[in-house]
Design a protein around this motif. Structure first.
Motif, PDB file in Angstrom:
ATOM      1  N   THR A  25       0.848  -1.190   0.000  1.00  0.00           N
ATOM      2  CA  THR A  25       0.000   0.000   0.000  1.00  0.00           C
ATOM      3  C   THR A  25       0.884   1.241   0.000  1.00  0.00           C
ATOM      4  O   THR A  25       1.888   1.300   0.708  1.00  0.00           O
ATOM      5  N   LEU A  26       0.522   2.216  -0.826  1.00  0.00           N
ATOM      6  CA  LEU A  26       1.357   3.381  -1.074  1.00  0.00           C
ATOM      7  C   LEU A  26       0.767   4.656  -0.494  1.00  0.00           C
ATOM      8  O   LEU A  26      -0.447   4.862  -0.539  1.00  0.00           O
ATOM      9  N   HIS A  27       1.642   5.518   0.017  1.00  0.00           N
ATOM     10  CA  HIS A  27       1.295   6.897   0.342  1.00  0.00           C
ATOM     11  C   HIS A  27       1.786   7.772  -0.797  1.00  0.00           C
ATOM     12  O   HIS A  27       2.996   7.831  -1.068  1.00  0.00           O
ATOM     13  N   LEU A  28       0.874   8.453  -1.469  1.00  0.00           N
ATOM     14  CA  LEU A  28       1.214   9.523  -2.394  1.00  0.00           C
ATOM     15  C   LEU A  28       0.685  10.819  -1.814  1.00  0.00           C
ATOM     16  O   LEU A  28      -0.405  10.830  -1.218  1.00  0.00           O
ATOM     17  N   GLN A  29       1.425  11.903  -1.955  1.00  0.00           N
ATOM     18  CA  GLN A  29       0.911  13.169  -1.469  1.00  0.00           C
ATOM     19  C   GLN A  29      -0.444  13.437  -2.150  1.00  0.00           C
ATOM     20  O   GLN A  29      -0.553  13.305  -3.378  1.00  0.00           O
ATOM     21  N   PRO A  30      -1.462  13.802  -1.374  1.00  0.00           N
ATOM     22  CA  PRO A  30      -2.798  13.956  -1.957  1.00  0.00           C
ATOM     23  C   PRO A  30      -2.856  14.904  -3.144  1.00  0.00           C
ATOM     24  O   PRO A  30      -3.684  14.727  -4.044  1.00  0.00           O
ATOM     25  N   SER A  31      -1.989  15.903  -3.163  1.00  0.00           N
ATOM     26  CA  SER A  31      -2.046  16.903  -4.227  1.00  0.00           C
ATOM     27  C   SER A  31      -1.109  16.610  -5.390  1.00  0.00           C
ATOM     28  O   SER A  31      -0.921  17.445  -6.276  1.00  0.00           O
ATOM     29  N   LYS A  32      -0.505  15.439  -5.404  1.00  0.00           N
ATOM     30  CA  LYS A  32       0.418  15.089  -6.489  1.00  0.00           C
ATOM     31  C   LYS A  32      -0.102  13.880  -7.263  1.00  0.00           C
ATOM     32  O   LYS A  32      -0.886  13.080  -6.758  1.00  0.00           O
ATOM     33  N   MET A  33       0.371  13.754  -8.490  1.00  0.00           N
ATOM     34  CA  MET A  33      -0.073  12.673  -9.372  1.00  0.00           C
ATOM     35  C   MET A  33       1.137  11.856  -9.815  1.00  0.00           C
ATOM     36  O   MET A  33       1.439  11.741 -11.000  1.00  0.00           O
ATOM     37  N   ASN A  34       1.839  11.296  -8.819  1.00  0.00           N
ATOM     38  CA  ASN A  34       3.017  10.462  -9.100  1.00  0.00           C
ATOM     39  C   ASN A  34       2.646   8.989  -9.275  1.00  0.00           C
ATOM     40  O   ASN A  34       3.529   8.129  -9.238  1.00  0.00           O
ATOM     41  N   ASP A  35       1.365   8.713  -9.447  1.00  0.00           N
ATOM     42  CA  ASP A  35       0.887   7.330  -9.470  1.00  0.00           C
ATOM     43  C   ASP A  35       1.687   6.454 -10.421  1.00  0.00           C
ATOM     44  O   ASP A  35       2.185   5.390 -10.033  1.00  0.00           O
TER      45      ASP A  35
END
Length: 386
Positions: free
Chosen positions: A228-238
Motif C-alpha cells: 500500500t502506497l502513500h502519495l501526497q494527496p495533491s500530487k499525481m506520481n501514481d
C-alpha cells in the motif's frame, strides 16, 4: 511459489480466513504521530502549537492541523479503545493500521504493539499491521519527542522516514529486513505484519524513496503480501511509483495507490480530468483508494498545502468508477491521523465509511451491493496473501 499462509490474511492474532474480517478499513492509524509535517511558525503560533486540542481552538485546529502538536499525537489506550469500540458497534470487523513503523532495525514497535493487541482483544476487532518507511522529507520535531517521552515510551519514531533507516542500504538489503519481519514478526513480539506499507513518496520521488519502493516489490515477491502506497494527496506520481514497482517485479493487482481522493481537489483540476487519471491508474490493475473520507479541509504543512474534496465529490467519482466496471478495485477509508478526525474531538470517526459516507454513496447511485463490495469484499481480497 508455495507460501504457508497463502489464501489467508495475517492479523495481529495470526493468520485468518479473509471472510472472517467482516467490514474492513484498509488505511488507518491507531496510535499516530503526524508531527513530522510541522510548518514554520511565528513566535505567537509556536505558543498555540503547544496547546491541547479544546473546543475553543477546534476551528483553528481544523484549518491548521499541523500547527497544534496535541492534534498530531495520540497514544492514549483508553481513547483508542473507545474509537475502536465505536467502529465495532457500527458493524466494523477489521482495521488495517498502515503506520510505516520502519522495520525491526529502527522501530519502537515493542513499546506499543501489546497495547494495540489488548484493544483488539477487548473490542473483538481484528487488526492488520503495516510495515515500511515513510516519505524522505518527514522529520519528527523535538517537541514531539519530548511529549512522547512523558508517556514513558519511545514514540518519537512511530513513523519512520525513509532517510532514517536506509541510507547506505540497497533495495535488496532493505528487502532482507522487510522479509525477516514479515516471516518472523517484529523484534521479539512474534506479531507479524499483514501488508507492506504505507510506503511513502513525497512531492518529488527521491532516490531513497525509490529504494523503499523497490525493497517493497522484492519483499512482496518473496512473501505474497500486498503493498500500500502513500502519495501526497495533491500530487499525481501514481504512474511513476507503479513503474518503479512493476519493473522490480511487483504484482500490481496487489498494490494500493493511496490518498487518491486528493486528486479531485488539485488546483485547476476538472472533475473529468481527475476521472481520466483514475481510469489510467485502474487500467494497470491496481486498487485506487479514497482514504481521506470525511475530510475536506485545507491542509497547511511546511512541505506545501493542499485542499481535500468533499464527500459528495468522492461519492460521484466512486459512482463513475463503478459504472466503468471498476467496482472491484476501489477501496475507502478515513486515514485517522489527527485528533480532530475522532468523534470525541468533533470529527467523523472510524465508522464514517460504514455510516455517513455510505449514505452519501447511496444518494449518488452506488448500490448496496457495491457499497458492501467496496467496504468488505475488496479489502478482504486485497489483504489476502497470494
Amino acid at each position: 511459489m508455495s507460501r504457508e499462509n497463502a489464501g489467508k490474511v495475517m492479523t495481529i492474532f495470526g493468520p485468518k480466513n479473509p471472510e472472517e474480517l467482516g467490514y474492513t478499513l484498509p488505511h488507518e492509524h491507531l496510535y499516530f504521530n503526524t508531527s513530522g509535517y510541522k510548518p514554520e511558525m511565528t513566535p505567537e503560533e509556536e505558543k498555540v502549537y503547544l496547546s491541547p486540542v479544546t473546543l475553543e481552538n477546534l476551528n483553528y485546529v481544523r484549518k491548521n492541523p499541523y500547527r497544534v502538536l496535541d492534534n498530531c499525537m495520540m497514544f492514549d489506550k483508553e481513547m483508542l479503545r473507545r474509537a475502536v469500540q465505536e467502529f465495532k458497534d457500527k458493524g466494523g470487523g477489521t482495521i488495517t493500521d498502515v503506520t510505516p513503523h520502519g522495520c525491526s532495525l529502527d522501530s519502537p514497535l515493542a513499546d506499543f504493539l501489546p497495547e494495540i493487541k489488548e484493544v483488539a482483544e477487548e473490542t473483538g476487532v481484528n487488526v492488520v499491521l503495516g510495515m515500511g518507511h515513510y516519505i524522505h522529507a518527514f522529520d519528527i520535531p523535538d517537541e514531539s519527542k519530548e511529549a512522547a517521552g512523558k508517556e514513558g515510551k519511545n514514540y518519537d519514531i512511530l513513523v519512520s522516514p525513509t532517510s532514517k533507516a536506509i541510507e547506505g542500504f540497497s533495495p535488496e538489503r532493505l528487502a532482507e529486513e522487510y522479509i525477516k519481519d514479515i516471516k518472523n514478526g517484529y523484534g521479539n513480539t512474534g506479531i507479524k505484519p499483514g501488508v507492506i506499507g504505507e510506503l511513502g513518496t513525497g512531492f518529488v520521488v527521491t532516490e531513497l524513496e525509490q529504494r523503499t519502493l523497490r525493497a517493497g516489490a522484492i519483499a512482496q515477491q518473496e512473501t505474497g503480501l500486498p503493498i500500500t502506497l502513500h502519495l501526497q494527496p495533491s500530487k499525481m506520481n501514481d504512474h511513476q511509483d507503479l513503474d518503479i514497482l512493476e519493473e522490480t517485479g511487483a504484482k500490481l493487482e496487489k498494490v494500493v495507490v493511496g490518498h487518491r481522493d486528493g486528486v479531485l481537489a488539485i488546483k485547476g483540476m476538472t472533475f473529468d480530468k481527475a476521472m481520466d487519471h483514475y481510469y489510467s491508474v485502474l487500467e494497470r490493475g491496481c486498487y485506487v483508494q479514497f482514504d481521506l473520507c470525511g475530510n475536506q479541509e485545507l491542509f497547511k504543512a511546511d512541505l506545501g498545502h493542499w485542499w481535500l474534496p468533499s464527500d459528495r465529490e468522492r461519492a460521484q467519482a466512486i459512482k463513475l468508477m463503478c459504472d466503468h466496471g471498476y467496482e472491484d478495485r476501489i477501496l475507502i477509508s478515513q486515514d485517522e491521523g489527527h485528533k480532530y478526525y475522532m468523534t470525541e474531538f468533533g470529527g467523523w470517526g472510524l465508522a464514517h465509511v460504514l455510516t455517513g459516507f455510505r449514505e452519501t454513496m447511496l444518494d449518488y447511485g452506488v448500490t448496496e451491493a457495491q457499497c458492501d463490495k467496496i467496504t468488505k469484499d475488496n479489502p478482504q481480497k486485497m489483504l489476502t496473501i497470494f
